[in-house]
Design a protein around this motif. Structure first.
Motif, short mmCIF file in Angstrom:
data_model
loop_
_atom_site.label_atom_id
_atom_site.label_comp_id
_atom_site.label_asym_id
_atom_site.label_seq_id
_atom_site.Cartn_x
_atom_site.Cartn_y
_atom_site.Cartn_z
N THR A 3 1.05 -0.86 -0.41
CA THR A 3 -0.34 -0.32 -0.05
C THR A 3 0.87 1.30 0.20
OG1 THR A 3 -0.07 -0.14 2.90
CG2 THR A 3 -1.89 -2.12 1.59
N LEU A 4 2.20 1.09 0.43
CA LEU A 4 3.15 2.47 0.29
C LEU A 4 3.82 2.65 -0.85
CD1 LEU A 4 4.96 1.27 3.70
CD2 LEU A 4 2.73 2.30 3.07
N GLU A 5 3.38 1.53 -2.11
CA GLU A 5 3.93 1.98 -3.75
C GLU A 5 3.32 3.12 -3.34
OE1 GLU A 5 4.76 -0.31 -7.39
OE2 GLU A 5 2.90 -0.59 -6.27
N HIS A 6 4.48 3.88 -4.38
CA HIS A 6 4.37 5.85 -5.21
C HIS A 6 4.73 6.26 -4.47
CE1 HIS A 6 4.57 3.06 -8.74
NE2 HIS A 6 3.30 2.66 -8.38
N VAL A 7 4.44 6.74 -3.24
CA VAL A 7 4.32 7.41 -1.89
C VAL A 7 5.80 8.13 -1.97
CG1 VAL A 7 5.23 8.78 0.25
CG2 VAL A 7 3.22 5.96 -0.39
N ARG A 8 5.93 9.63 -1.98
CA ARG A 8 7.35 10.65 -2.66
C ARG A 8 7.62 11.33 -1.52
NH1 ARG A 8 8.55 9.64 -7.69
NH2 ARG A 8 9.73 11.79 -7.44
N LEU A 9 9.33 11.07 -1.46
CA LEU A 9 9.95 10.60 -0.38
C LEU A 9 10.74 11.81 -0.70
CD1 LEU A 9 10.91 7.51 1.52
CD2 LEU A 9 9.04 8.61 2.16
N ARG A 10 11.64 12.52 0.67
CA ARG A 10 12.40 13.91 0.29
C ARG A 10 13.79 13.22 0.13
NH1 ARG A 10 10.10 18.69 -0.51
NH2 ARG A 10 8.79 19.05 0.62
N HIS A 11 14.76 13.24 -0.78
CA HIS A 11 16.03 12.53 -0.64
C HIS A 11 16.62 13.87 0.61
CE1 HIS A 11 20.81 12.27 -1.42
NE2 HIS A 11 20.72 11.33 -2.14
N PRO A 12 18.05 12.55 1.00
CA PRO A 12 17.64 13.56 2.88
C PRO A 12 19.08 14.77 2.42
CG PRO A 12 19.16 11.33 2.59
CD PRO A 12 18.17 11.27 1.45
N PHE A 13 19.74 14.97 1.49
CA PHE A 13 20.94 16.12 1.21
C PHE A 13 20.90 16.45 -0.64
CE2 PHE A 13 23.50 12.47 1.33
CZ PHE A 13 24.16 12.51 0.20
N ALA A 19 18.61 18.37 -3.50
CA ALA A 19 16.64 18.98 -3.73
C ALA A 19 15.98 18.30 -4.69
CB ALA A 19 16.65 20.44 -4.35
N ARG A 20 15.63 16.47 -4.24
CA ARG A 20 15.42 15.81 -5.36
C ARG A 20 14.17 14.69 -4.51
NH1 ARG A 20 20.04 13.40 -6.85
NH2 ARG A 20 20.82 10.92 -6.32
N GLU A 21 12.87 14.44 -5.15
CA GLU A 21 12.31 13.75 -4.89
C GLU A 21 12.38 12.60 -4.93
OE1 GLU A 21 8.09 14.66 -5.22
OE2 GLU A 21 8.32 17.03 -4.29
N VAL A 22 12.58 11.20 -4.12
CA VAL A 22 12.65 9.61 -4.87
C VAL A 22 10.91 9.03 -4.17
CG1 VAL A 22 14.80 9.27 -4.19
CG2 VAL A 22 13.74 8.61 -2.49
N PRO A 23 11.13 7.92 -5.03
CA PRO A 23 9.81 6.87 -4.92
C PRO A 23 10.00 5.53 -3.51
CG PRO A 23 10.38 6.17 -6.43
CD PRO A 23 11.18 7.66 -6.39
N LEU A 24 9.15 5.72 -3.10
CA LEU A 24 8.99 4.52 -2.27
C LEU A 24 8.60 3.52 -3.36
CD1 LEU A 24 7.28 4.80 1.18
CD2 LEU A 24 9.32 3.89 0.57
N ILE A 25 9.14 2.11 -3.75
CA ILE A 25 8.48 1.19 -4.78
C ILE A 25 9.03 -0.12 -3.62
CG2 ILE A 25 10.04 2.26 -6.23
CD1 ILE A 25 12.31 0.50 -6.35
N LEU A 26 8.95 -1.21 -4.49
CA LEU A 26 8.58 -2.34 -3.59
C LEU A 26 9.77 -3.29 -4.26
CD1 LEU A 26 4.94 -3.65 -4.28
CD2 LEU A 26 5.60 -1.91 -2.16
N GLY A 27 10.63 -4.11 -3.53
CA GLY A 27 11.38 -5.34 -3.96
C GLY A 27 11.50 -6.64 -2.66
#
Length: 950
Positions: free
Chosen positions: A309-319, A321-329
């Motif tokens: 259910t968390l797939e594709h939620v957007r996160l911030r890179h820790p340092f 200035a870009r967003e990264v997705p939650l993906i399934l693996g």
């Protein structure tokens, strides 16, 4: 006045020396084999055989003197080849060398400098220097391999730097390409910053490394969206997904965070950040341990959600200035960490694979030296290993560092430089494991191979099941080029690639690999040349050796079946080659032909000292084969290899080799005794049929027959320690302690041409004919020396022969075996009685004794026929059979196969015969020979005694 009877005694005589003096004699044998062209002679004599066994040589690297591991490998191979010759096979052996690759480059660079640096050499000259260096190393190694007694086509070996071989490598590449296995990709590969090149799996070794282990919070772009997945209103709280990693330097390349779709995750209260409430997403099984690392003792679960259910939620890179997705693996585990995995497709195989599914692309901000590329925010110009601390500090400043510690763990290192490697995405050429079904083909092929030891099958199958695509490209100067033309725009290979590879191969066949580098593309592509560029990468050296099945076996007529009724190929190397040569050969052959290149694979262990430690110059426990050959001889080294269980670690030391030398002397002395007593024996005139020999001689031939059956079977299953044990036991027990001791009387005292003496000689001749063949695969020099001293017309070499067929079994029925078993038990019982008498001082030699065997009527009847000669079997002056009921109380009990008997002994009161040393009542009965017994008088001046049994 005493008469001298020495001239009537047949004492042993042979030119076969007691002392081996192997360091002095072995070079002479080598020189003789060289002059005679012994290997060529063997091939010529066996050319018509309809069974072929090819021991295909895994090429040692042409750099440095051979060590004890090389010696083990080559000796094992030679023993297999020789045993197959004796088993009736045509068994050619073509040695080879691996000649390309980095170690030779490094050696040449030290002398001539690097290519293209300042005033250093140009690439063509550098490659020529590499070729010359490899040739010199081959000459040095070849001399030592020959000194080991290894027979092979040493004047015509294969070398991976030969023009014809280099050309055939390209033809093998063309075949693999044509079958759809070759691809180009921007994929992460093991990269050594010291080599400046990609590495194969086989070039990786794992050592401990201490790394920073950190937990990093990836904040949700919209905290309320992520919290809602757990049925929680986040309010103004920060909601973050922590990851755990031991490679902070890969964080600049992060493009996603992976969770497992089937795991249950919990939203929990985390430590506050700058006074703000923080909610963390953790895999439920790992939540308590993770929170403890973050300084939170209590686990307060606010909600639960499945990873899917968390797939594709957007996160911030820790340092950045870009967003990264939650993906399934599927690669995410719940063993350690947080249940969420930082994903950098440019720096990991699993990351790359999951990134491909999500279309993340590949980001690799690190150059070939391990330095962040220009334009890498904050870290440009820094080396990745030094950047770890800077990245940890930056995370701390930004408040996203949840925990930090040091962790010592197993980490991949370059096997040459012993330095840590990194996964780094670069454009490389691969042999794909899946795209054309190579993995399935290879796994199927493994099941059709005989693996010795059997565990080798499971080991290599596990490696094939889990291995990634094979990166076959390297960025070096000394190697066979991946001679492809690719589009300048898209990088796709030319549509006529297979045809073009053949054209390049023809040029390489004439001028070597320089022909590719000096080729003008217009010569082959014409007007198309402007659209294409030549690939400058070279092939992985594991590809070089991995295609020897095509470039050597497939190219040399003497190594092929040529209509043989049976044809087998064996590969024999150290246990590390399941991930090396065995595997690269399997993959290339499967890719080319859909099958394994070998029928048998034998694996041996590594050499260690007597305490099980690895050989090390610093420890001072190195055993150099050159020194052993110079002090003890190659045959001692060969006997040690044969006697040691090669399936495990092989212990060697000076003390161990001295014990082996003692064993060798026992074998040599047995051969010398047999040869000495065959003096004057002409098998063409004197050899008796086995069934016309005396009973004891038939038994001895039967023992040799039984030993040979066991030894030949052991050779068939490559059980060399069993062979050595069988031979040593045969020499020590059946021969030395029994047969040879008993027959001395008959051989020495009976008339030269008597049946009794010729019977013993006939048995000894047959035994030696068999034994010299048993020894031939192991004792390369000594067996030829024995062969040269044996009587009768024979070829120049024992290797011209097959297993001896003259050991007819005449004493093998159950009744006969029981006859001998009980008789041997009685003899052993008598020996114990006589030994006690010697200790008490009442007896000297056993011939001073007279023995009585007390037994039941059945046993007395069984031995009644041979009773008059039993004393010779017991080596006593008298032996009588008596009723068990008459035994004295102190008689020694002897347990038999089915019953019991008793033995007593007493010192003889009769005079001693000066010729045979037996104490007999008839000594002095003949007036002309007052010091002889009646038997000796008959042997000296009469027709000779009639001996039928012993």
């Amino acid at each position: 006045m005493s008469i001298d009877y020495k001239h009537t005694i047949n004492l042993p005589a042979t030119d076969f020396p007691m002392r081996g003096d192997l360091p002095k004699r072995e070079p002479g044998w080598l020189a003789e084999w060289e002059r005679a062209g012994r290997y060529a002679q063997i091939q010529q004599r066996t050319a018509a055989r309809d069974k072929v066994f090819v021991l295909h040589d895994g090429p040692p690297y042409a750099n440095g003197a051979i060590h004890i591991g090389h010696a083990v490998n080559k000796i094992l191979k030679d023993m297999v080849v020789r045993s197959k010759l004796l088993a009736g096979y045509r068994a050619p052996y073509v040695p080879g060398w691996d000649c390309h690759g980095l170690p030779i480059e490094i050696a040449v660079e030290k002398q001539f400098g690097k290519v293209g640096h300042g005033q250093s050499v140009d690439a063509r000259t550098f490659r020529q220097k590499c070729r010359e260096y490899a040739a010199q190393q081959i000459d040095l190694q070849r001399a030592d391999f020959k000194r080991l007694g290894v027979l092979g086509d040493w004047e015509n070996p294969y070398r991976t730097m030969d023009f014809a071989y280099e050309a055939n490598m390209l033809r093998a590449l063309a075949k693999i390409y044509a079958n759809g296995h070759v691809t180009r990709g921007f994929k992460p590969v093991h990269w050594c910053f010291d080599c400046g090149s990609a590495l194969a799996e086989a070039e990786i070794e794992y050592q401990d490394k201490t790394s920073p282990a950190i937990d990093v919070a990836f904040d949700a772009v919209d905290p309320r969206v992520l919290a809602a997945k757990f049925g929680v209103d986040a309010g103004d709280a920060i909601v973050a997904v922590p990851i755990w990693t031991t490679t902070p330097w890969t964080l600049p390349a992060n493009l996603a965070v992976a969770v497992h779709g089937h795991f249950e995750y919990v939203l929990v209260e985390g430590p506050q950040r700058a006074g703000r409430r923080v909610l963390l997403v953790l895999a439920e099984p790992l939540a308590a341990a993770a929170l403890k690392r973050y300084g939170v003792d209590a686990v307060r679960v606010l909600g639960r959600a499945h990873g899917a259910t968390l797939e594709h939620v957007r996160l911030r890179h820790p340092f950045h200035a870009r967003e990264v997705p939650l993906i399934l693996g599927e690669h995410v585990t719940a063993d350690a960490g947080t249940g969420a995995v930082h994903t950098a497709p440019g720096h990991g195989q699993e990351d790359y694979a999951v990134g491909q599914r999500y279309g993340l692309g590949v980001l690799n901000p690190v150059d070939g030296r391990g330095v962040y590329l220009p334009g890498t925010e904050r870290f440009a110009g820094q080396h990745i290993w030094k950047a770890d601390d800077a990245i940890v500090e930056l995370l701390r400043e930004r408040g996203v560092l949840l925990a930090a510690a040091k962790l010592t763990h197993s980490y991949p290192h370059c096997w040459r430089h012993k330095t840590p490697v990194a996964f780094r995405a670069t454009p490389q050429w691969f042999i794909g494991m899946e795209q054309a079904g190579l993995r399935a083909t290879a796994l199927d092929a493994i099941e059709r191979v005989r693996w010795v030891p059997a565990w080798g099958e499971e080991r290599i199958a596990g490696m094939i099941e889990g291995r990634p695509d094979w990166c076959i490209s390297r960025q070096r100067t000394w190697g066979v080029p991946i001679a492809l033309f690719v589009e300048r725009a898209g990088g796709e290979p030319h549509p006529r690639t297979v045809e073009l590879l053949e054209q390049v191969a023809r040029r390489v066949e004439q001028g070597g690999i320089d022909a590719w580098y000096e080729l003008d593309a217009r010569e082959l592509l014409g007007a198309e040349a402007e659209r294409y560029e030549k690939v400058e990468d070279v092939l992985d050296v594991w590809f070089d050796s991995g295609v020897t099945h095509a470039c050597v076996i497939g190219a040399r007529p003497e190594l092929q079946a040529n209509g043989a009724a049976e044809y087998k190929v064996m590969y024999l190397e150290g246990s590390d080659q399941h991930r090396g040569w065995f595997q690269s050969s399997l993959l290339t052959s499967s890719a080319m032909h859909g099958r394994a290149p070998y029928d048998h694979v034998l694996t041996h262990g590594f050499t260690v000292d007597a305490q099980g430690r690895k050989m090390s110059k610093s420890v001072g426990n190195v055993v150099a084969p050159q020194k052993v050959m110079d002090t003890l001889g190659a045959d001692i080294l060969r006997l040690w290899v044969a006697a040691t269980d090669y399936r495990n670690e092989m212990s060697v030391s000076d003390e161990i080799l001295k014990r082996v030398a003692d064993s060798y002397r026992r074998i040599r002395n047995t051969a010398r005794f047999l040869l000495g007593n065959l003096d004057g024996f002409d098998p063409g005139r004197h050899l008796l049929p086995v069934d016309q020999c005396l009973l004891l001689d038939q038994w001895a031939v039967q023992q040799a027959h039984d030993a040979q059956q066991a030894i030949v079977a052991a050779y068939e299953r490559y059980d060399f320690p069993e062979i050595v044990q069988r031979v040593q036991n045969f020499c020590t027990n059946e021969m030395g302690a029994l047969y040879l001791d008993i027959t001395k009387d008959r051989l020495y005292t009976m008339p030269t041409d008597s049946r009794g003496r010729r019977s013993a000689q006939s048995a000894m001749y047959r035994i030696l004919e068999a034994m010299v063949r048993w020894l031939a695969p192991i004792l390369a020099f000594t067996s030829e020396e024995i062969w040269r001293h044996m009587p009768g017309a024979r070829g120049e070499s024992v290797l011209f022969e097959t297993w001896y067929a003259g050991l007819q079994a005449t004493q093998g029925t159950p009744e006969q075996r029981r006859f001998w078993a009980d008789l041997l038990a009685l003899r052993e019982g008598a020996s114990k009685v006589l030994e006690e008498m010697r200790k008490a001082g009442t007896l000297g030699a056993s011939l001073e004794a007279e023995v009585v065997v007390h037994a039941d009527a059945a046993l007395r009847a069984r031995y009644a026929e041979v009773g008059d000669e039993l004393r010779f079997f017991f080596i006593t002056s008298g032996l009588a059979l008596a009723d068990a009921a008459t035994r004295p109380a102190d008689a020694a009990r002897v347990a038999l196969a089915d019953g019991e008997a008793w033995v007593t002994a007493a010192a003889s009161g009769a005079a001693k015969c000066v010729r045979c040393w037996h104490h007999r009542a008839d000594v002095g009965a003949h007036a002309d020979h007052p010091e002889l017994c009646g038997r000796c008088v008959e042997n000296v001046v009469g027709a000779g005694e009639d001996r039928r049994y012993f």
